[in-house]
Design a protein around this motif. Structure first.
Motif, PDB file in Angstrom:
ATOM      1  N   ASP A   1       7.351  -1.583  10.541  1.00  0.00           N
ATOM      2  CA  ASP A   1       7.114  -2.813   9.762  1.00  0.00           C
ATOM      3  C   ASP A   1       5.629  -3.091   9.620  1.00  0.00           C
ATOM      4  O   ASP A   1       5.156  -3.497   8.545  1.00  0.00           O
ATOM      5  CB  ASP A   1       7.788  -4.006  10.447  1.00  0.00           C
TER       6      ASP A   1
ATOM      7  N   ALA B   1      -2.045  -1.652  -1.053  1.00  0.00           N
ATOM      8  CA  ALA B   1      -1.646  -1.496  -2.452  1.00  0.00           C
ATOM      9  C   ALA B   1      -1.979  -2.748  -3.254  1.00  0.00           C
ATOM     10  O   ALA B   1      -2.457  -2.669  -4.391  1.00  0.00           O
ATOM     11  CB  ALA B   1      -0.155  -1.181  -2.548  1.00  0.00           C
ATOM     12  N   ASP B   2      -1.722  -3.907  -2.646  1.00  0.00           N
ATOM     13  CA  ASP B   2      -2.046  -5.165  -3.338  1.00  0.00           C
ATOM     14  C   ASP B   2      -3.547  -5.290  -3.578  1.00  0.00           C
ATOM     15  O   ASP B   2      -3.983  -5.741  -4.643  1.00  0.00           O
ATOM     16  CB  ASP B   2      -1.553  -6.364  -2.517  1.00  0.00           C
TER      17      ASP B   2
ATOM     18  N   LEU C   1       4.237  -0.635   7.128  1.00  0.00           N
ATOM     19  CA  LEU C   1       4.654  -1.022   5.776  1.00  0.00           C
ATOM     20  C   LEU C   1       3.844  -2.215   5.269  1.00  0.00           C
ATOM     21  O   LEU C   1       3.426  -2.241   4.112  1.00  0.00           O
ATOM     22  CB  LEU C   1       6.144  -1.354   5.774  1.00  0.00           C
ATOM     23  N   ALA C   2       3.612  -3.182   6.159  1.00  0.00           N
ATOM     24  CA  ALA C   2       2.833  -4.359   5.766  1.00  0.00           C
ATOM     25  C   ALA C   2       1.400  -3.964   5.440  1.00  0.00           C
ATOM     26  O   ALA C   2       0.812  -4.442   4.456  1.00  0.00           O
ATOM     27  CB  ALA C   2       2.851  -5.406   6.885  1.00  0.00           C
TER      28      ALA C   2
ATOM     29  N   ALA D   1       0.401  -0.981   4.390  1.00  0.00           N
ATOM     30  CA  ALA D   1       0.432  -0.232   3.138  1.00  0.00           C
ATOM     31  C   ALA D   1       0.575  -1.171   1.941  1.00  0.00           C
ATOM     32  O   ALA D   1      -0.073  -0.999   0.906  1.00  0.00           O
ATOM     33  CB  ALA D   1       1.581   0.786   3.158  1.00  0.00           C
ATOM     34  N   THR D   2       1.438  -2.181   2.108  1.00  0.00           N
ATOM     35  CA  THR D   2       1.630  -3.158   1.023  1.00  0.00           C
ATOM     36  C   THR D   2       0.347  -3.927   0.749  1.00  0.00           C
ATOM     37  O   THR D   2      -0.043  -4.148  -0.404  1.00  0.00           O
ATOM     38  CB  THR D   2       2.749  -4.126   1.385  1.00  0.00           C
ATOM     39  N   ALA D   3      -0.322  -4.344   1.823  1.00  0.00           N
ATOM     40  CA  ALA D   3      -1.582  -5.078   1.657  1.00  0.00           C
ATOM     41  C   ALA D   3      -2.634  -4.201   0.986  1.00  0.00           C
ATOM     42  O   ALA D   3      -3.383  -4.660   0.119  1.00  0.00           O
ATOM     43  CB  ALA D   3      -2.082  -5.565   3.022  1.00  0.00           C
TER      44      ALA D   3
END
Length: 233
Positions: A60, A70-71, A63-64, A66-68
């Motif tokens: 998790d 990407a954002d 993933l967080a 990676a998401t940050a």
């Protein structure tokens, strides 16, 4: 054979009297045992759950992150796109303004050139008009020749060429004499008729002879024929 101890015989174990524990004490021992077993099982389950939950929490987090990331990249790309769009819009506006200024400058130059040409044309027209007016007024010599031509026509008939010749005889230049005769108000057909009548007043002529005489005086054939016809010949 069972051994004897201290002068008395020891009963076999199966013959010994068993002590009976109270039911409450037994139940207490069972509860304590079960509690201990349950605690050990729960600890084992918690440990197992913790071990199984640890990888999930790590995933998790990854993933967080990676998401940050990407954002952040998306936000940076959006900002770069907005900046490029703003620069393109600014360039297009500058190009449009430059084209408009160039068109306005060209239009102003064309209008200035047209105004200069119009002014030059107006000046040429004014000069031509003044020249024509001056030519119409004539020089002093031409004005004198015009008055002389009118005086001659007041007392006798002349053809155009005959009147020019008469003014030349009076020593006007051919140019001045021609200028004057072209400006007198006269009907040359009527002059031919008057001349024909004058000839008939002092001598006789045939029709063709009188026409020839008028032509000799400088009238055109058409004018001579008209003049003779007015006499009745």
């Amino acid at each position: 054979m069972p051994a004897k101890a201290a002068g008395r015989a020891v009963q076999p174990w199966y013959k010994k009297k068993r002590a009976v524990l109270p039911t409450g004490v037994l139940a207490l021992f069972l509860a304590v045992g079960l509690t201990g077993c349950g605690s050990d099982g729960q600890d084992s389950a918690d440990a197992s759950s913790s071990q199984s939950a640890s990888p999930s929490a790590s995933e998790d987090i990854e993933l967080a992150e990676a998401t940050a990331s990407a954002d952040a990249e998306a936000a940076e790309e959006a900002e770069e796109s907005a900046r490029a769009e703003a620069e393109a819009s600014e360039k297009a506006e500058a190009d449009a303004q430059a084209a408009e200024e160039a068109e306005a400058s060209q239009k102003a130059e064309e209008e200035a050139l047209a105004a200069e040409e119009a002014a030059a044309e107006e000046a040429r027209a004014a000069e031509e008009a003044e020249s024509e007016a001056e030519a119409e007024r004539g020089t002093l010599s031409q004005q004198n020749a015009l008055r002389s031509a009118q005086d001659y026509l007041d007392y006798t008939a002349f053809s155009r060429t005959g009147l020019i010749g008469q003014l030349e005889y009076e020593e006007y230049s051919t140019a001045d004499a021609t200028w004057a005769v072209d400006r007198v108000e006269v009907d040359w057909n009527e002059q031919a008729a008057k001349s024909a009548a004058d000839y008939l007043d002092y001598t006789s002529f045939s029709r063709s002879g009188l026409i020839d005489q008028l032509v000799y005086e400088g009238f055109t054939a058409e004018q001579a024929q008209y003049g003779v016809s007015q006499t009745g010949l």
